[in-house]
Motif scaffolding. Structure first.
Motif, PDB file in Angstrom:
ATOM      1  N   LEU A  29      66.554  64.070 -78.114  1.00 39.58           N
ATOM      2  CA  LEU A  29      65.406  63.921 -78.238  1.00 39.58           C
ATOM      3  C   LEU A  29      65.951  63.924 -80.436  1.00 39.58           C
ATOM      4  O   LEU A  29      66.595  65.274 -80.778  1.00 39.58           O
ATOM      5  CB  LEU A  29      64.883  65.132 -78.405  1.00 39.58           C
ATOM      6  N   ASP A  30      65.456  63.023 -80.720  1.00 40.04           N
ATOM      7  CA  ASP A  30      65.286  63.511 -82.779  1.00 40.04           C
ATOM      8  C   ASP A  30      64.561  64.189 -82.865  1.00 40.04           C
ATOM      9  O   ASP A  30      62.951  63.870 -82.593  1.00 40.04           O
ATOM     10  CB  ASP A  30      65.424  62.319 -83.407  1.00 40.04           C
ATOM     11  N   ALA A  31      64.312  65.568 -83.049  1.00 39.94           N
ATOM     12  CA  ALA A  31      62.921  66.608 -82.916  1.00 39.94           C
ATOM     13  C   ALA A  31      62.212  65.768 -84.534  1.00 39.94           C
ATOM     14  O   ALA A  31      61.037  65.769 -83.981  1.00 39.94           O
ATOM     15  CB  ALA A  31      63.312  67.565 -83.270  1.00 39.94           C
ATOM     16  N   ALA A  32      63.402  65.572 -85.610  1.00 39.86           N
ATOM     17  CA  ALA A  32      62.592  65.687 -86.763  1.00 39.86           C
ATOM     18  C   ALA A  32      61.489  64.147 -87.046  1.00 39.86           C
ATOM     19  O   ALA A  32      60.411  63.860 -87.539  1.00 39.86           O
ATOM     20  CB  ALA A  32      63.257  65.649 -88.334  1.00 39.86           C
ATOM     21  N   ALA A  33      62.137  62.861 -86.485  1.00 37.34           N
ATOM     22  CA  ALA A  33      62.049  62.160 -85.905  1.00 37.34           C
ATOM     23  C   ALA A  33      60.596  61.411 -84.668  1.00 37.34           C
ATOM     24  O   ALA A  33      60.072  60.400 -85.032  1.00 37.34           O
ATOM     25  CB  ALA A  33      62.915  60.665 -85.820  1.00 37.34           C
ATOM     26  N   GLY A  34      61.119  62.430 -83.994  1.00 39.34           N
ATOM     27  CA  GLY A  34      60.406  62.094 -82.535  1.00 39.34           C
ATOM     28  C   GLY A  34      60.621  60.573 -81.888  1.00 39.34           C
ATOM     29  O   GLY A  34      59.877  60.345 -81.534  1.00 39.34           O
ATOM     30  N   MET A  35      62.132  60.320 -81.350  1.00 41.42           N
ATOM     31  CA  MET A  35      62.195  60.060 -81.040  1.00 41.42           C
ATOM     32  C   MET A  35      63.474  60.814 -80.497  1.00 41.42           C
ATOM     33  O   MET A  35      63.872  61.151 -80.436  1.00 41.42           O
ATOM     34  CB  MET A  35      63.351  59.296 -81.899  1.00 41.42           C
ATOM     35  N   GLY A 116      61.257  54.568 -77.734  1.00 44.39           N
ATOM     36  CA  GLY A 116      62.061  56.242 -78.101  1.00 44.39           C
ATOM     37  C   GLY A 116      61.173  56.728 -78.347  1.00 44.39           C
ATOM     38  O   GLY A 116      61.221  58.104 -78.600  1.00 44.39           O
ATOM     39  N   ARG A 117      59.513  56.168 -79.027  1.00 39.74           N
ATOM     40  CA  ARG A 117      59.468  57.299 -79.995  1.00 39.74           C
ATOM     41  C   ARG A 117      58.453  57.915 -78.969  1.00 39.74           C
ATOM     42  O   ARG A 117      57.909  57.928 -77.798  1.00 39.74           O
ATOM     43  CB  ARG A 117      58.075  56.232 -80.537  1.00 39.74           C
ATOM     44  N   LEU A 118      58.077  59.061 -79.195  1.00 39.37           N
ATOM     45  CA  LEU A 118      56.877  60.158 -78.506  1.00 39.37           C
ATOM     46  C   LEU A 118      55.961  60.045 -78.787  1.00 39.37           C
ATOM     47  O   LEU A 118      55.742  59.753 -79.629  1.00 39.37           O
ATOM     48  CB  LEU A 118      57.912  61.468 -79.236  1.00 39.37           C
ATOM     49  N   ALA A 119      55.384  60.038 -77.805  1.00 34.96           N
ATOM     50  CA  ALA A 119      53.789  60.242 -77.305  1.00 34.96           C
ATOM     51  C   ALA A 119      53.244  61.438 -76.976  1.00 34.96           C
ATOM     52  O   ALA A 119      51.977  62.350 -77.115  1.00 34.96           O
ATOM     53  CB  ALA A 119      53.423  58.539 -75.959  1.00 34.96           C
ATOM     54  N   PRO A 129      49.235  65.154 -77.845  1.00 39.49           N
ATOM     55  CA  PRO A 129      49.145  63.823 -78.569  1.00 39.49           C
ATOM     56  C   PRO A 129      50.805  64.509 -80.071  1.00 39.49           C
ATOM     57  O   PRO A 129      50.221  65.039 -80.700  1.00 39.49           O
ATOM     58  CB  PRO A 129      49.061  63.155 -79.420  1.00 39.49           C
ATOM     59  N   VAL A 130      52.153  63.896 -79.237  1.00 39.68           N
ATOM     60  CA  VAL A 130      52.689  64.565 -80.688  1.00 39.68           C
ATOM     61  C   VAL A 130      53.490  63.204 -80.726  1.00 39.68           C
ATOM     62  O   VAL A 130      53.822  62.411 -80.633  1.00 39.68           O
ATOM     63  CB  VAL A 130      53.561  65.752 -80.080  1.00 39.68           C
ATOM     64  N   GLU A 131      53.433  63.308 -82.401  1.00 38.25           N
ATOM     65  CA  GLU A 131      54.105  62.126 -83.213  1.00 38.25           C
ATOM     66  C   GLU A 131      56.167  62.909 -83.136  1.00 38.25           C
ATOM     67  O   GLU A 131      56.809  62.057 -83.634  1.00 38.25           O
ATOM     68  CB  GLU A 131      53.612  62.334 -84.306  1.00 38.25           C
ATOM     69  N   ARG A 132      55.497  64.373 -83.903  1.00 35.52           N
ATOM     70  CA  ARG A 132      56.927  64.838 -84.016  1.00 35.52           C
ATOM     71  C   ARG A 132      57.183  65.784 -83.810  1.00 35.52           C
ATOM     72  O   ARG A 132      56.284  66.567 -83.181  1.00 35.52           O
ATOM     73  CB  ARG A 132      57.879  64.314 -86.024  1.00 35.52           C
ATOM     74  N   LEU A 133      58.242  66.971 -83.949  1.00 31.31           N
ATOM     75  CA  LEU A 133      57.713  67.938 -83.598  1.00 31.31           C
ATOM     76  C   LEU A 133      58.546  68.882 -84.424  1.00 31.31           C
ATOM     77  O   LEU A 133      60.178  68.060 -85.180  1.00 31.31           O
ATOM     78  CB  LEU A 133      59.430  68.049 -82.417  1.00 31.31           C
ATOM     79  N   VAL A 143      55.825  72.421 -81.848  1.00 26.92           N
ATOM     80  CA  VAL A 143      55.150  70.937 -82.205  1.00 26.92           C
ATOM     81  C   VAL A 143      54.297  71.545 -83.067  1.00 26.92           C
ATOM     82  O   VAL A 143      53.524  72.969 -83.311  1.00 26.92           O
ATOM     83  CB  VAL A 143      54.334  70.717 -81.120  1.00 26.92           C
ATOM     84  N   PRO A 144      53.680  70.885 -84.094  1.00 25.30           N
ATOM     85  CA  PRO A 144      53.209  71.175 -85.646  1.00 25.30           C
ATOM     86  C   PRO A 144      51.489  70.867 -84.898  1.00 25.30           C
ATOM     87  O   PRO A 144      50.948  71.271 -83.591  1.00 25.30           O
ATOM     88  CB  PRO A 144      53.109  69.690 -86.257  1.00 25.30           C
ATOM     89  N   LEU A 145      50.878  72.368 -85.887  1.00 30.11           N
ATOM     90  CA  LEU A 145      49.521  72.154 -85.575  1.00 30.11           C
ATOM     91  C   LEU A 145      48.985  70.939 -85.563  1.00 30.11           C
ATOM     92  O   LEU A 145      49.198  69.883 -86.518  1.00 30.11           O
ATOM     93  CB  LEU A 145      49.002  73.331 -86.832  1.00 30.11           C
TER      94      LEU A 145
END
Lengths: 147, 194
Positions: A29-35, A116-119, A129-133, A143-145
């Motif tokens: 995973l690319d954490a910041a990109a959420g991919m 590859g986008r994280l869901a 649900p997460v868009e990025r880490l 994970v973000p709040l």
């Protein structure tokens, strides 16, 4: 959408020669990109264990198809080497939010196989649900709040 | 969101970096300044076995969030390492657990067994002390503002004894109802040690 649990152990076959290159061991995973950016393979001959996600041609019920054996390569980046060392393994890793509250161990992860986008990240009793880490490391997935 | 927690709950919590998601260590001691009723920081030890060596000091300014399960910091460098840096940030310090509690009327209440903090994101302040009376009964004594501490004792206002409750939940309610006034202005650092 596809899940980590559906991909683990899936074999990788080439379209041009029907050769099995190996099977999916982990996802990078690319954490910041959420991919999801790559898969690490096991059971390969040689050192070419990294399959960039963009080189996945098709995911069927029984195999992940790629065009040819040329698409797999060796681990190069720092993240790929850490992945191969098992540091960035996702299964069972503690999921924390950025405030420091534990949400549970990671059970599964869902993403869009087309890009590859994280869901979502699945922890016991919840799909978040997460868009990025915020970060993915050896000890936690942060994970973000929400909101 | 504010919450009321015992200092003892924070001990052993992992200290996790937000940039790398690594565990930099775990909380060994909670450092407070009773005279300003504020959190000064934490000492951090290595993870794993109890008695792991001290890693360093995490000053309160370096804390991003005090969560229910982890203390979050931006990077590993938020922890001050090395003897000199640690001494400079600790100053004079002493254990508060086990300290005798005396009211300003001169009555001994017992000894400190824990500290109660109100945690608000990255910051925390002292809102009470748990005191064990000589007969073993435990009291939660709310405080509003700073209280003096010396080698010999911690001195609480006499009226705080009347406000003492028996459980953390009751103290939580009293914290949520009354806002303590601004603490006064003498600085020192104390170590809470388990």
């Amino acid at each position: 959408m596809i899940r980590l649990s559906q991909l683990k152990g899936q074999r990788i076959l080439t379209r041009d020669s029907a050769v099995q290159l190996g099977s999916v061991r982990r996802l990078l995973l690319d954490a910041a990109a959420g991919m999801v950016v790559a898969a690490e393979l096991e059971g390969v001959i040689g050192d070419d264990t990294i399959l960039d996600w963009s080189n996945v041609a098709s995911i069927g019920p029984d195999a992940v198809m790629v065009e040819s054996a040329d698409v797999v390569r060796g681990a190069q980046s720092e993240a790929e080497k850490r992945l191969a060392a098992g540091e960035l393994d996702l299964d069972g890793k503690l999921v924390l939010n950025e405030a420091g509250d534990a949400l549970g161990p990671l059970e599964d992860l869902e993403f869009d196989e087309a890009n590859g986008r994280l869901a979502s990240i699945h922890v016991p009793g919840h799909a978040l649900p997460v868009e990025r880490l915020v970060a993915l490391g050896p000890d936690a997935i942060i994970v973000p709040l929400p909101g | 969101m504010n919450r009321v927690a015992r200092a003892a709950e924070l001990i052993g919590q992992p200290v996790v970096t937000l940039d790398q998601a690594t565990t930099a260590g775990e909380v060994r001691d909670v450092l407070i300044d009773p005279e300003r009723s504020r959190l000064v920081g934490f000492t951090v030890r290595g993870t794993g076995l109890l008695g792991s060596p001290l890693v360093g000091i995490l000053p309160a300014e370096g804390v991003q969030s005090i969560g229910r399960d982890a203390v979050m910091i931006a990077t590993e460098s938020s922890i001050i390492r090395g003897r000199e840096g640690m001494q400079a940030s600790l100053g004079q310090h002493q254990d508060i657990i086990g300290k005798e509690v005396v009211t300003d009327g001169g009555a001994s209440l017992g000894e400190v067994t824990d500290i109660v903090l109100e945690v608000d994101g990255p910051s925390a302040r002292v809102v009470g002390y748990e005191v064990a009376r000589p007969d073993g009964q435990k009291l939660m004594v709310p405080i509003s503002g700073g209280v003096p501490l010396s080698r010999d004792a911690l001195v609480l206002p006499a009226e705080s004894e009347q406000h003492a409750v028996t459980g953390l939940n009751q103290l939580r309610q009293s914290v949520e109802h009354g806002r303590p006034e601004t603490p006064h202005d003498r600085s020192s650092t104390r170590v809470v040690k388990k």
